[in-house]
Design a protein around this motif. Structure first.
Motif, PDB file in Angstrom:
ATOM      1  N   SER A   1       9.320   5.042 -12.490  1.00 33.47           N
ATOM      2  CA  SER A   1       8.775   5.631 -13.721  1.00 33.47           C
ATOM      3  C   SER A   1       9.540   6.899 -14.105  1.00 33.47           C
ATOM      4  O   SER A   1       9.867   7.110 -15.279  1.00 33.47           O
ATOM      5  CB  SER A   1       7.291   5.934 -13.538  1.00 33.47           C
ATOM      6  N   LEU A   2       9.835   7.736 -13.121  1.00 33.49           N
ATOM      7  CA  LEU A   2      10.612   8.957 -13.388  1.00 33.49           C
ATOM      8  C   LEU A   2      12.010   8.622 -13.891  1.00 33.49           C
ATOM      9  O   LEU A   2      12.512   9.245 -14.830  1.00 33.49           O
ATOM     10  CB  LEU A   2      10.706   9.812 -12.129  1.00 33.49           C
TER      11      LEU A   2
ATOM     12  N   MET B   1      17.927   0.145  -8.832  1.00 33.81           N
ATOM     13  CA  MET B   1      19.009   0.624  -7.968  1.00 33.81           C
ATOM     14  C   MET B   1      18.894   2.124  -7.741  1.00 33.81           C
ATOM     15  O   MET B   1      19.062   2.606  -6.617  1.00 33.81           O
ATOM     16  CB  MET B   1      20.371   0.279  -8.576  1.00 33.81           C
ATOM     17  N   VAL B   2      18.590   2.877  -8.793  1.00 37.78           N
ATOM     18  CA  VAL B   2      18.446   4.324  -8.648  1.00 37.78           C
ATOM     19  C   VAL B   2      17.270   4.628  -7.719  1.00 37.78           C
ATOM     20  O   VAL B   2      17.352   5.528  -6.872  1.00 37.78           O
ATOM     21  CB  VAL B   2      18.270   5.009 -10.020  1.00 37.78           C
ATOM     22  N   THR B   3      16.203   3.873  -7.850  1.00 40.92           N
ATOM     23  CA  THR B   3      15.052   4.041  -6.959  1.00 40.92           C
ATOM     24  C   THR B   3      15.468   3.812  -5.512  1.00 40.92           C
ATOM     25  O   THR B   3      15.120   4.593  -4.620  1.00 40.92           O
ATOM     26  CB  THR B   3      13.920   3.081  -7.371  1.00 40.92           C
TER      27      THR B   3
ATOM     28  N   ARG C   1       0.792  -1.234   0.000  1.00 40.99           N
ATOM     29  CA  ARG C   1       0.000   0.000   0.000  1.00 40.99           C
ATOM     30  C   ARG C   1       0.821   1.280   0.000  1.00 40.99           C
ATOM     31  O   ARG C   1       0.341   2.320  -0.442  1.00 40.99           O
ATOM     32  CB  ARG C   1      -0.952   0.006   1.188  1.00 40.99           C
ATOM     33  N   VAL C   2       2.040   1.211   0.515  1.00 36.25           N
ATOM     34  CA  VAL C   2       2.843   2.427   0.622  1.00 36.25           C
ATOM     35  C   VAL C   2       4.130   2.308  -0.203  1.00 36.25           C
ATOM     36  O   VAL C   2       4.328   3.064  -1.155  1.00 36.25           O
ATOM     37  CB  VAL C   2       3.182   2.748   2.100  1.00 36.25           C
ATOM     38  N   VAL C   3       4.981   1.403   0.164  1.00 34.37           N
ATOM     39  CA  VAL C   3       6.322   1.337  -0.420  1.00 34.37           C
ATOM     40  C   VAL C   3       6.282   1.045  -1.914  1.00 34.37           C
ATOM     41  O   VAL C   3       6.926   1.745  -2.705  1.00 34.37           O
ATOM     42  CB  VAL C   3       7.198   0.304   0.322  1.00 34.37           C
ATOM     43  N   ASN C   4       5.552   0.032  -2.328  1.00 35.80           N
ATOM     44  CA  ASN C   4       5.542  -0.336  -3.743  1.00 35.80           C
ATOM     45  C   ASN C   4       4.983   0.772  -4.625  1.00 35.80           C
ATOM     46  O   ASN C   4       5.443   0.963  -5.749  1.00 35.80           O
ATOM     47  CB  ASN C   4       4.775  -1.635  -3.964  1.00 35.80           C
ATOM     48  N   ARG C   5       4.019   1.517  -4.131  1.00 41.56           N
ATOM     49  CA  ARG C   5       3.474   2.635  -4.903  1.00 41.56           C
ATOM     50  C   ARG C   5       4.517   3.730  -5.084  1.00 41.56           C
ATOM     51  O   ARG C   5       4.662   4.294  -6.162  1.00 41.56           O
ATOM     52  CB  ARG C   5       2.229   3.195  -4.228  1.00 41.56           C
TER      53      ARG C   5
END
Length: 92
Positions: free
Chosen positions: A29-30, A48-50, A18-22
């Motif tokens: 995406s960015l 990795m950048v995420t 509900r929180v982390v994956n979103r």
């Protein structure tokens, strides 16, 4: 909250879903758009950048305690972008 999530697998699963994956999906995406536009190196691993962007935020939020202020955000993004950008795209 960290100890609750660590102790309760169902809570951990719900929190991730509900929180982390979103948040991860939004940031990934960015990163992928930056790569597609040639603003970021094509050899980057978006996952990795995420992690490089989000882990310091969650660490500060849940563990270390200093504020999540604008200055921290600017420094974090600058540090990650310095590693990720294509040569010639922006100030050194």
């Amino acid at each position: 909250m960290v100890s609750e999530v660590a102790a309760d697998p169902e809570l951990a699963k719900a929190y991730r879903e509900r929180v982390v994956n979103r948040r991860r999906a939004d940031v990934r995406s960015l990163v992928e758009r930056g790569i597609a536009r040639g603003e970021m190196r094509p050899d980057l691993d978006p996952e990795m950048v995420t992690d490089l962007l989000l882990v310091p935020i969650y660490y500060r939020l849940f563990l270390s305690g200093p504020p999540l202020d604008e200055e921290f955000g600017k420094q974090l993004v600058a540090a990650v972008i310095a590693h990720c950008r294509m040569e010639g795209n922006g100030p050194e």
